[in-house]
Every structure is written in C-alpha cells, then in structure tokens.
Design an enzyme around this catalytic site. Sequence first.
Site, PDB file in Angstrom:
ATOM      1  N   ASP A 418       0.660  -1.089  -0.273  1.00  0.00           N
ATOM      2  CA  ASP A 418       0.032  -0.113   0.150  1.00  0.00           C
ATOM      3  C   ASP A 418       1.351   1.017  -0.287  1.00  0.00           C
ATOM      4  O   ASP A 418       0.511   2.390  -0.135  1.00  0.00           O
ATOM      5  CB  ASP A 418      -0.732   0.525   0.587  1.00  0.00           C
ATOM      6  CG  ASP A 418      -0.602  -0.472   2.746  1.00  0.00           C
ATOM      7  OD1 ASP A 418       0.705   0.235   2.880  1.00  0.00           O
ATOM      8  OD2 ASP A 418      -1.079  -0.713   3.263  1.00  0.00           O
ATOM      9  N   HIS A 422       0.640   4.122  -2.700  1.00  0.00           N
ATOM     10  CA  HIS A 422       0.062   5.177  -1.955  1.00  0.00           C
ATOM     11  C   HIS A 422       0.937   6.139  -3.311  1.00  0.00           C
ATOM     12  O   HIS A 422       0.329   7.375  -3.762  1.00  0.00           O
ATOM     13  CB  HIS A 422       0.322   5.783  -1.039  1.00  0.00           C
ATOM     14  CG  HIS A 422       0.878   6.787  -0.657  1.00  0.00           C
ATOM     15  ND1 HIS A 422      -0.942   7.048   0.269  1.00  0.00           N
ATOM     16  CD2 HIS A 422       1.296   7.729  -0.502  1.00  0.00           C
ATOM     17  CE1 HIS A 422      -0.540   8.407   0.836  1.00  0.00           C
ATOM     18  NE2 HIS A 422       0.626   9.152   0.063  1.00  0.00           N
ATOM     19  N   GLU A 423       2.885   6.672  -3.133  1.00  0.00           N
ATOM     20  CA  GLU A 423       3.620   7.353  -3.537  1.00  0.00           C
ATOM     21  C   GLU A 423       2.790   6.702  -5.620  1.00  0.00           C
ATOM     22  O   GLU A 423       3.357   7.901  -5.715  1.00  0.00           O
ATOM     23  CB  GLU A 423       4.607   6.305  -2.898  1.00  0.00           C
ATOM     24  CG  GLU A 423       4.914   7.013  -1.981  1.00  0.00           C
ATOM     25  CD  GLU A 423       4.973   7.933  -1.398  1.00  0.00           C
ATOM     26  OE1 GLU A 423       4.391   9.016  -2.237  1.00  0.00           O
ATOM     27  OE2 GLU A 423       4.510   7.976   0.091  1.00  0.00           O
ATOM     28  N   HIS A 426       0.004   9.088  -6.551  1.00  0.00           N
ATOM     29  CA  HIS A 426       0.260  10.278  -6.277  1.00  0.00           C
ATOM     30  C   HIS A 426       1.240  10.655  -7.611  1.00  0.00           C
ATOM     31  O   HIS A 426       0.508  11.847  -8.157  1.00  0.00           O
ATOM     32  CB  HIS A 426       1.192  10.681  -4.652  1.00  0.00           C
ATOM     33  CG  HIS A 426       0.945  11.184  -4.198  1.00  0.00           C
ATOM     34  ND1 HIS A 426      -0.328  12.115  -3.645  1.00  0.00           N
ATOM     35  CD2 HIS A 426       1.773  10.809  -2.690  1.00  0.00           C
ATOM     36  CE1 HIS A 426      -0.321  12.051  -2.682  1.00  0.00           C
ATOM     37  NE2 HIS A 426       0.981  11.066  -2.233  1.00  0.00           N
ATOM     38  N   GLU A 446      -4.051  12.894  -0.440  1.00  0.00           N
ATOM     39  CA  GLU A 446      -3.651  11.761   0.141  1.00  0.00           C
ATOM     40  C   GLU A 446      -4.311  11.076   0.121  1.00  0.00           C
ATOM     41  O   GLU A 446      -4.418   9.262   0.434  1.00  0.00           O
ATOM     42  CB  GLU A 446      -3.164  12.581   1.805  1.00  0.00           C
ATOM     43  CG  GLU A 446      -1.544  12.965   1.659  1.00  0.00           C
ATOM     44  CD  GLU A 446      -0.662  12.014   1.684  1.00  0.00           C
ATOM     45  OE1 GLU A 446      -0.548  11.851   2.168  1.00  0.00           O
ATOM     46  OE2 GLU A 446      -0.242  12.522   1.152  1.00  0.00           O
ATOM     47  N   ASP A 457      -3.456  -2.972  -2.550  1.00  0.00           N
ATOM     48  CA  ASP A 457      -2.491  -3.565  -1.640  1.00  0.00           C
ATOM     49  C   ASP A 457      -3.598  -4.296  -1.846  1.00  0.00           C
ATOM     50  O   ASP A 457      -3.391  -6.238  -1.832  1.00  0.00           O
ATOM     51  CB  ASP A 457      -2.232  -3.271  -0.284  1.00  0.00           C
ATOM     52  CG  ASP A 457      -1.886  -4.358   1.045  1.00  0.00           C
ATOM     53  OD1 ASP A 457      -1.103  -4.870   0.149  1.00  0.00           O
ATOM     54  OD2 ASP A 457      -2.247  -3.574   1.661  1.00  0.00           O
ATOM     55  N   ASP A 467     -11.522  -8.320   5.905  1.00  0.00           N
ATOM     56  CA  ASP A 467     -10.785  -7.959   6.967  1.00  0.00           C
ATOM     57  C   ASP A 467     -10.671  -6.484   8.207  1.00  0.00           C
ATOM     58  O   ASP A 467     -10.375  -5.764   7.637  1.00  0.00           O
ATOM     59  CB  ASP A 467      -9.103  -8.487   6.097  1.00  0.00           C
ATOM     60  CG  ASP A 467      -7.820  -8.663   6.998  1.00  0.00           C
ATOM     61  OD1 ASP A 467      -8.115  -7.948   8.209  1.00  0.00           O
ATOM     62  OD2 ASP A 467      -7.147  -9.740   6.650  1.00  0.00           O
ATOM     63  N   ASP A 469      -7.932  -5.397   9.607  1.00  0.00           N
ATOM     64  CA  ASP A 469      -7.042  -5.377   9.507  1.00  0.00           C
ATOM     65  C   ASP A 469      -6.849  -4.516   7.179  1.00  0.00           C
ATOM     66  O   ASP A 469      -6.160  -3.690   7.083  1.00  0.00           O
ATOM     67  CB  ASP A 469      -5.532  -5.715   9.179  1.00  0.00           C
ATOM     68  CG  ASP A 469      -5.716  -6.176  10.606  1.00  0.00           C
ATOM     69  OD1 ASP A 469      -5.894  -5.360  11.759  1.00  0.00           O
ATOM     70  OD2 ASP A 469      -4.699  -6.709  10.586  1.00  0.00           O
ATOM     71  N   GLU A 475       0.891  -1.164   8.208  1.00  0.00           N
ATOM     72  CA  GLU A 475       0.516  -1.779   8.586  1.00  0.00           C
ATOM     73  C   GLU A 475       1.543  -3.103   8.904  1.00  0.00           C
ATOM     74  O   GLU A 475       2.199  -3.476   9.530  1.00  0.00           O
ATOM     75  CB  GLU A 475      -0.515  -2.632   9.289  1.00  0.00           C
ATOM     76  CG  GLU A 475      -0.505  -3.862   7.709  1.00  0.00           C
ATOM     77  CD  GLU A 475      -1.354  -3.432   6.522  1.00  0.00           C
ATOM     78  OE1 GLU A 475      -2.079  -3.973   5.127  1.00  0.00           O
ATOM     79  OE2 GLU A 475      -1.397  -2.107   6.556  1.00  0.00           O
ATOM     80  N   HIS A 514      -2.099  15.079   5.527  1.00  0.00           N
ATOM     81  CA  HIS A 514      -1.839  13.884   6.497  1.00  0.00           C
ATOM     82  C   HIS A 514      -3.380  14.057   7.680  1.00  0.00           C
ATOM     83  O   HIS A 514      -3.821  13.252   7.710  1.00  0.00           O
ATOM     84  CB  HIS A 514      -0.966  13.255   7.141  1.00  0.00           C
ATOM     85  CG  HIS A 514       0.221  13.206   5.512  1.00  0.00           C
ATOM     86  ND1 HIS A 514       1.502  14.421   5.748  1.00  0.00           N
ATOM     87  CD2 HIS A 514       0.856  11.883   5.272  1.00  0.00           C
ATOM     88  CE1 HIS A 514       2.100  13.578   4.806  1.00  0.00           C
ATOM     89  NE2 HIS A 514       1.551  12.452   4.190  1.00  0.00           N
TER      90      HIS A 514
END
Length: 926
Positions: A418, A422-423, A426, A446, A457, A467, A469, A475, A514
Amino acid sequence: MAAVLAAAGLLVTGMTAAHADTAPTAAAATTAGSETDTPSLVTGLSEEAAGTGSAADAARGHLKAKQSRYHIADTSAKDLSAVSTDSRGGKETVRLQQKYKGVDVLGGQYVVRMTKKDGKRTVTGTSGNYFTKLKLDSVTPKVSEKTAIQRAIGAVTEQLGSGLLKAPAKGEKLVKGGTLSGKAEGVTILPQGDGVLTRQITVTGVNPADGTPVKQQVYVDAHSGFAVMQYSDIKTFGAQGATATAAGETGAAPEATNPAGDSYVKGTGVRYNGQKTELDLYKDTKGVYQMIDYSKRDAATPFSGEMIATYDARGRDVSTASGAWPSGIKTFQSDTPDLGEDFTNSGAVDAHWAAGKVYDYYKNHFGRNGLDDKNGYIYSLVGVTANGGPYDNAFWDGSKMVYGQGSGDFRTFSADTDVVGHEMTHGVTEHTAGLVYAGQSGAINEAISDYFGNAIDLEANGQSMDDPDSGLLGEDLCTTLSPRECALRDLNDGATTSKNFIGVTYRGDNGGVHLNSTIFSGALWDMRQDLGGDLADKIVYRALTAYMTPLDGFTEGRAAVVAAAQELGVTKDQLKKVKSSFDAHGIVPGWETALGIDTDTILSKVNVSGTGVGAGGGKYAVSRTNEDGSEPYSVWVGNTSGKGTPEQKSPNNGNYNVYATTDGKNVAWVEYGATAASLHVRPVGSGVDKVVFGIGANVSGLVLNGDILAYTVPDPYYGLQHVWYTNIKTGVTTQVNQSYAIATALPSVRDGKIAYAKMWPASDSYKLGVEVLDTATGKTTLMPVDKDRTGGIGQTALTDDGVTWIEDGDLTDTGQAAVKRAALDGTGLTTVTPEAGDGSLYAYTLTASDDAITVTTLPPATSWANDTLPKLYQVTPDGKGGAQRVSCNRGDQVYAAADTGTRVLWLDGTTGYTNLVKRDRPAGKC
C-alpha cells in the site's frame, strides 16, 4: 476560494460555498461556483458540441455557444489552453487551463466531458474553476526574478529556522551560499479577489535545522516581493521527521534504451513476508540481470511501452534524491535471475514487484498506460538514508518514488504494497486532477493515494475487505509490532469533520494533508465496503480523472464522487450509499460551522499566519487581510482585552506590512516593497508613521521595547541569520556582532538590553550560547549554558529580572528541550522545565511576561495527529506547579505573544481560518 488561498500559512478549510449534491443525470443540474459566475459543476447534459476539429476545440466551442451559462468571455486557446484530453471507451475528458492576459491562473482549470459516436460529440457535463472576477491592470511584475528568488529563499529559511539555532556537527564547516537555492517557474495569478500577480519560485535544498530535504513552492507577490503563499511539494507517505546531511553531487535521470527482445527474462525473489514471487528482469549484454521490467510493452510493438526500473540508492542521502537524481546510482543487479537474500532485505524485491502490480491495476481496471497515461518510465529509488542512518518514510517527488531505508523497528518503506501504491497514485493524481498539495485539496490528494494504495494492496495480496485490518496503511512495515500497532493510518478510524478536522498552517503538514485525509478517505472506504471494490474503484477513478480540479475542497470532492457515480449509472439505493458515506464523516454543506473553540476571539479570519503577533502593555499588533486574502496585509493595533475598536496603522500603498510588534506605546513592522524592506515605527495613539531603516533583504522576528527595535536579517553568504537593532530615537542601526561567521537569532528586548541565541566558531567545532547585550554600554554577558553538549538554543525572552531561553542539550535530538532562566548577570540559573522526565516539554519557542512563561511545544511527528501540532503550555518563572495547557483547542496554536500577567494571544486555526485569540489564564488539563 478564500479559505484555500488567502495567504502564506493560511489555516485552510477549502472552498467556502456549500455545494449541493447533483440531481440524477436524467435532468441537467447546475451547481454555482464560489466567487465566480462560472458553475463549479454541471451534470446531466446532452448537448451537441458546437466546435469542430480536436476534442479541445469542441470543448471550447461548447463553452462559447453556452456563454450565458458559463460566463466565459474569451474561449479561445489563448485564454483556455488545453492541458490534456483523455479519450477512451467513447468518452472524452478535456482539461482546459485558464489564463488571464496570457498568465496562468493557479487552480483555474475547467473540465468538459463529452461522448463521441460516429464522429459526433455530445457534451454530458462540465466542472472546475474558471475565475470570472479577475481584474488586473497589468501582468508585468515590478519585482525582478533575482529579487523574487532571494525573497523566496529568505521566506523558506525563516520558516525552517524559527525553532532552535543549531550548530554544524563537529568537523563540519558552514556551506557557502547556504543550503537552499531557488528557480523561477514563471508568473502565476492567485485567484483571490481581483487576482494577485506572483512570481512562482521553487526552493530546493536541505533544511539547515535538521537536514531534511526541501522542495517548496513559493508565490512571491510580483509588486511588493513578499512571499504570500508557500508549501512543501514533497508528497510523503508519513510525517517528515527524519534527519539528513547536506546534498551531495547529483546527476541526471538515465536515458532509457530498448534492449534486444530476447533480453527480457523472468526471475524470482522473496518478498519481506516470505512469499517467493516471479519478477520481470532484463539480462544485459554482459549477462547481468537488472531490475528493469519491460513486460508491460505492447506485444505488437516490442519495447514501445512501459519500463519499470528499480534503483539501488542505499547509502545515498535523502537530500540528494528529492527532485534530483543521485549521481552514479545503478539498478539493482545480480549474476543470477534468482535473487538472493540481499534483494529481499534491501526492499528491492517488494519495490519492483509492487510497482508492476500497481501498473497492472491501473491498466487492467481503467486502461491507464502508466502514471502519466503515456507509458512514461516508472523509477523507484530504494534504500535512501538520512545522515547515514534510517529514513523512515517514502515520497513521490514529481518524477519518481523514493523509499527510505528502515531502522530496527521499520523495514525499508517499500515493504508494504500500500505504500508503493500510495506513492505511485500521487503520480496518477499529478497527471489528472492535479490536486494542489496543501489544505483540503492536499488532504484529498492524500486520501486518493491512501484509497487506491489500499485497494491495490488488497488485490495484489488476496486480502478481503472483510478483514478487520483491511483499512490499515503501512501495517506491514514493522519488524516486531503487530499490524494494528504498526499502521500509520487507518481508513476505518471513523474520523469526521466535526470531531477530527484540524485547522493547521501550511508550515504544519502543509495545511493538514495527512491530518485530515482520513476524513475523506474514510468516506471513500465506507463506500467501497458498501458497493464493493469494482464499482467503488471505478467511481473514485472517474471522479479523480474527469471531475476533480486542483483546488477542490471536501465539499467539491463529495460532489465529484456523487456526480461520477451518477454518470456510471448507479441505482438509487447505491447512490444513497454513496451520499451516506460522506454524511457519516461529516462532509456535508456547511460543515465548517461545527468547529468550536475554548478561547476568546479578538479578530476573526485575519487570514495570515506566518506574519506573527506582537503584544505588550495591554496592546496587540497583528497583520490582517480581507476574507479572500486579495488585499495586501496591513497592520492593526487593538486592546488585548478585546474591548474597543482596532485601528489600522500601516499605509495602504499596495505593499505588504508584516511582522508587527508593540510594547504598548509604539508599534513597529516591516513593509515589503519591490526593491527594499522598510522598517516602520508609529505611536500606538496619535502620531506620525516613521521609516527608521531599510534593507534589500528579508527581515523578520521584530521585537520592540522602549527605544530599541531588534530584528533578524538572513545572511545570503552562509545561509545564517544575524540580529540587528535600530534605536528608533536616534535612527542608528547596528548588527549585534559584525562577524559573518557568528550567527545570532531569536532576539528579545527589554530596557535597552537585547538577548539572543548565538553560534560562534571554536578550534574544531561551533559553540552555542545565550548572550545579553546592553545597548547603552556595549557590554555583553554570556549566560551559563553548557556549550560542550548543547544541541540547540531556542527563543529568548527578557523580563524585568532576567532572561529565559530554550536549551536542547540532547545531541541525539529526541525533540525535548529544557526551559531555563538566569539573572541578567548570569547568576541564579534555574531550570524551569527539565529536558527529560516528568514535567519535560517539546519546547519549540516561548514568550514571557514578568509573571508567566508560555511555551509552544512541537513534538516530533512519526504520524500526524492533533497532539503533534504546536500547542501552548504555561508555567510560572520558578517552574513550581508544573506546566498547564493554555487552551484545549485542536489545531495549530502559533505565534504566541505574552501580554501582562498570564494573558497570552496567538493565531489559532481550529475553526479552519486564522483567528487572533486569547486566554487570560490557562485551561489546565485537556
């Protein structure tokens, strides 16, 4: 647009207009724009495009034909230049950039959506911002490019250096020319009121305080030379908190070549989680296997498509990799296609594998050809360090992904899919909606990265949305902690605007990018849980690529997602779930009014932050502008009690008047003009405004008492700062120390004496201390600071019976610092609050009256939260009874100024605007 762009460091809420949800697409619906006659959103259209030729021509033709709806006077390519055209599946999305007299308007982007069938185009909707109320007589800057660069570097230096004065490490020398440089990007209009003409400057380099990489966009008013807005352009996964060394030699990004077709091979590697996986590699002519993936090419045209390359950046400092290419780095390479343990432990396997998964996700789900949709190369730099140690972060710098080498607690930051998703997202956002990375638009930026990073992910690793999580980000980065203990953010944290939105300056987390992101991403994630991944992902992607524009806030973001869902034909029940997801997170029209405070508001919506507050003798002095931030800042003086009507003291001549200070009898400030900064002094009551000094450089940190006005001037030679002072009665100006090798900063004034932090060279290192200068006699006295173990000296504060300062003796930089006091002759040293243990504070700056010391704390942030923002604590001069919270407001509490007794004023961002507030006594515990 007022709350997005009002000022440098503005505490932002996003757009102020409440935008209603769009109606079903069966009928056209129009949503009015904010401070513009052009609608922000039009849906449900079915109108034949009036233009011919290209999609951009057709889009402009539609806007011209419907001038009564859009109120765009000039729809030619000169004023509406094409940014991009996305054509796929019979749909065309055209992005048009607004120009005013040939100059780009920041965030002035308008989108036209069309369908194309049998050569005919039909317009289905529009959205974005076209600012109709701009009215500038001239777009020719008065400020030279050279001056704008100097002012921009000065503004960034002042912002970065407003905490502790720190010395270079033992054996290191000062860097000639400083650690920052600027590049002029052109002229830009900020869409505030009639418009603010600026020179846009990109400032890059290294933070002189902690060594972290710097890349800031600074907008310098083109008439006065004052930096009216600045924010960081480094899009990090977590908080920016690591240290680094000075930038080394950098080179250019490599030129990619197409290898022979038989050089593409399959290899294997083991991920951090122990999973053995197949990897796409390239075997060069020497038989070396490199981490270059050509597998995304078009099968019909070998090697014409994507190239994914993963570079070994271990041992390279993060400062050399931000906006630059570290000299001499190479791709990860092996003598065998079966990559060994080193490739696992370095994070290379995960970075390379995950980059391919991200590409595949966007290609398979949306037909997107890479981050830029043009099969542009995808580069990952893995394992950068900070000062030779770990760099626990990752970022997108506009051209590549950079992953930090972990520490004992963290793996290398490419270890979690993830983070990679994420990056890389962007990059997708940068090439679509272009959401400005500050304030609410930055928080949505963000949020989109968090959303797709997590979605990718889950898909890549076969994890279910059920799940518990599934909503965690980062994580898998930790070596020992459980996923829930390790995660940096949780999309299921239940954050809402009313309970969790935090007003914060651009200095702090870029205006909350953030801090506030999970409010919006949480709504998107709830929608994904209700609608399923396939449909929700399509809705969010369509909203990002066809509806959102650079300055969208939460309300506009909601409208974009709702409209995208309608376009994609969701059912009434599904549309209800989309809306209820945003409702549950408080993203509803008028949500800003639900933010409360426990302070007395002296002035609301002053809409400035980086210009400070002065107080003394029952009076305050502060700069303010109008609500949309279009007016140059003016200085106002009033009673700290809040009673009476404040008075404007500065001239209205189009220049910026900032850094106001007062002792209750006089008020002083800096007026920024095109060629010089002028220091003004004027009586608080009736009296004449007098210019007492002028200088071509930046001036900041003004303090006034009696006849002495002290301030800080940057030194362009070494990037240091020096304290100067002017006797306002005689007009004589003096630098407290004439040596350019000696730095002085953070002054305070009382009864003709000046206290300041001082750094001076010794035989093999630099020493730090606190010095008091008697301006009448010229005598200086050093306070009893342990010069051999001091990590930094902070703000000083003179009172009737002594001087107080911040002292950081911990060279390992834990973030905590002591508050100390001594008599003016250096005797009677007292530790007001300790550096460690019970009662210690993350002391950042302070202000003091004879009765109380108010400390602004700034804890180091590994993840953003309310308790990592600047907060105020108050303690008695002897430290007895410990420190108490001044206010329980959430959000930034900055530029505290002590009056008499325990009263303190500051600029507070809790409401989402910058307000001047006060408390007469501490709130206690929060």
